[in-house]
Scaffold this motif. Structure first.
Motif, short mmCIF file in Angstrom:
data_model
loop_
_atom_site.label_atom_id
_atom_site.label_comp_id
_atom_site.label_asym_id
_atom_site.label_seq_id
_atom_site.Cartn_x
_atom_site.Cartn_y
_atom_site.Cartn_z
N VAL A 299 0.84 -1.21 0.00
CA VAL A 299 0.00 0.00 0.00
C VAL A 299 0.87 1.25 0.00
N GLN A 300 1.93 1.23 0.77
CA GLN A 300 2.84 2.38 0.79
C GLN A 300 3.44 2.61 -0.60
N GLU A 301 3.84 1.55 -1.27
CA GLU A 301 4.38 1.67 -2.62
C GLU A 301 3.32 2.19 -3.58
N ALA A 302 2.07 1.76 -3.42
CA ALA A 302 0.98 2.24 -4.28
C ALA A 302 0.78 3.74 -4.08
N PHE A 303 0.81 4.22 -2.85
CA PHE A 303 0.66 5.66 -2.60
C PHE A 303 1.84 6.44 -3.17
N LEU A 304 3.02 5.88 -3.10
CA LEU A 304 4.19 6.54 -3.69
C LEU A 304 4.03 6.67 -5.20
N ARG A 305 3.55 5.62 -5.83
CA ARG A 305 3.34 5.68 -7.29
C ARG A 305 2.24 6.67 -7.63
#
Length: 196
Positions: free
Chosen positions: A47-53
């Motif tokens: 989820v953190q990676e998705a928000f970063l993208r």
């Protein structure tokens, strides 16, 4: 708030956009990621990676075309699938076995120890030596040693005690002579020419 954030098409990405995404979509993304990964910590990372993208693609997402949640769910799915493919593509890591640093016993040590023991036992009286040989070399008990030698058990214990004490004293005297011999030669700091 949604209209204000999504209408700034030309602006640089900022925290407000990610905060909006976090408040609105975190729960659904985390549940979906956890369903895919079956691991809470891995799901949080996804989820953190998705928000970063999403933060990196704010301009694209701000145009208002398509579902923002749909895009985020697709990103979560892609991240999980990419990680699974990467694990399959790489060979499984295997821990290297620990190095065996033990050394084989040196035959020379055994010979020297046997010679030292033989010399030490030779310095004892025959009575003491017989008791120690039966008890320590042959593994006899006190009672068995007493029967074999035809003497009382108390005598076996007494001879064993005094024989061991004599061997300890001989060993200590030998070490003392060795230290004194090194000190008498001046140790490591002495001048090899003999001059001081």
């Amino acid at each position: 708030m949604t209209a204000g954030i999504l209408s700034r098409r030309g602006a640089a990405p900022d925290e407000g956009f990610v905060q909006f995404l976090f408040v609105e979509h975190r729960g659904a993304l985390l549940a979906y990621a956890q369903e895919l990964t079956r691991d809470r910590m891995a799901a949080e990372d996804v989820v953190q990676e998705a928000f970063l993208r999403a933060w990196r693609h704010e301009r694209k997402l701000s145009t208002g075309t398509g579902s923002l949640r749909g895009w985020l769910l697709k990103v979560v799915r892609n991240i999980v699938f990419d990680a699974a493919r990467a694990r399959r593509a790489r060979p499984q890591e295997v821990a290297e076995p620990p190095l065996d640093l033990t050394t084989a016993p040196d035959h020379a040590d055994l010979v020297v120890n046997t010679m030292v023991l033989a010399d030490a036992l030779g310095s004892l009286s025959v009575e003491y030596r017989e008791v120690l040989e039966r008890m320590y070399l042959h593994g006899y008990s006190v009672a068995e040693t007493a029967r074999a030698l035809g003497i009382p058990s108390g005598t076996v214990k007494s001879r064993s005690h005094y024989a061991l004490r004599t061997l300890r004293d001989l060993h200590a005297a030998g070490e003392r002579r060795e230290r004194e011999g090194l000190a008498g030669r001046g140790g490591e700091n002495s001048d090899p020419t003999g001059q001081r």
